[in-house]
Design an enzyme around this catalytic site. Structure first.
Site, PDB file in Angstrom:
ATOM      1  N   CYS A  76       4.392  -1.217   8.540  1.00 33.42           N
ATOM      2  CA  CYS A  76       5.664  -0.496   8.713  1.00 33.42           C
ATOM      3  C   CYS A  76       5.981  -0.340  10.192  1.00 33.42           C
ATOM      4  CB  CYS A  76       5.584   0.894   8.082  1.00 33.42           C
ATOM      5  SG  CYS A  76       5.799   0.886   6.314  1.00 33.42           S
ATOM      6  N   GLU A 116       9.327   5.433   4.122  1.00 31.22           N
ATOM      7  CA  GLU A 116       9.280   6.810   4.612  1.00 31.22           C
ATOM      8  C   GLU A 116       9.632   7.794   3.510  1.00 31.22           C
ATOM      9  OE1 GLU A 116       9.198   4.172   8.010  1.00 31.22           O
ATOM     10  OE2 GLU A 116      10.451   4.170   6.226  1.00 31.22           O
ATOM     11  N   ASP A 130      -3.081  19.941  -3.786  1.00 33.22           N
ATOM     12  CA  ASP A 130      -4.104  20.577  -2.954  1.00 33.22           C
ATOM     13  C   ASP A 130      -4.016  22.096  -3.006  1.00 33.22           C
ATOM     14  OD1 ASP A 130      -6.208  20.664  -0.908  1.00 33.22           O
ATOM     15  OD2 ASP A 130      -4.603  21.368   0.407  1.00 33.22           O
TER      16      ASP A 130
END
EC number: 4.6.1.17
Length: 160
Positions: A76, A116, A130
């Site tokens: 990228c 992105e 998380d």
């Protein structure tokens, strides 16, 4: 179908040369969701998760991830992003308990921002995992994909 652009004539991986491409306004929108137990969704909704404001932190994580995409995905291009916005929708009645994340990323440049937008969604959803894993290890991230992209030579794409 066109050939893969990240391989040269000898089949070696390379970064695509975008120097000759004109800078145009580019937009990409990606989405994905994380399924969870009803109690986990209630924690997120109430803002009482042990680690804090789950969606606020996930939003910041997604923005940071979009800005760091070229550090994570080897081929990228680093891009000067002009906008990164993340929105979250909580499950409606009758659906599996879930949070849906949608990322919109924009730039003015020679290459698109689909990676992105996808990275922003993935990292935002991973952040939710998380922050909530202590109460729900069975959460499932799914259905991450590009909804639409605009700008550049290839024009617009809208998922069907």
């Amino acid at each position: 179908m066109s050939s893969l652009t990240h391989f040269d004539a000898q089949g070696q991986a390379h970064m695509v040369d975008v120097a000759a491409k004109p800078a145009t306004h580019r937009v990409a929108v990606a989405t994905g969701r994380i399924e969870m137990l009803p109690a986990t969704l209630a924690l997120i909704e109430s803002g009482t998760a042990k680690k804090g404001d789950v969606l606020g932190i996930a939003r910041i994580a997604g923005i940071q991830a979009a800005k760091k995409t070229s550090d994570l995905i080897p081929l990228c291009h680093p891009l000067a992003l002009t906008r990164v916005a993340l929105a979250f929708a909580l499950a409606e009645a009758g659906q599996a308990p879930q949070v849906v994340c949608t990322a919109t990323v924009e730039t003015v440049g020679p290459t698109g921002v689909e990676m992105e937008a996808l990275t922003a969604v993935q990292v935002a959803l991973l952040t939710i995992y998380d922050m909530c894993k202590a109460v729900d290890r069975g959460m499932r991230i799914t259905d991450v994909h590009v909804l639409e992209k605009h700008g550049g030579k290839s024009g617009s794409y809208v998922a069907g």
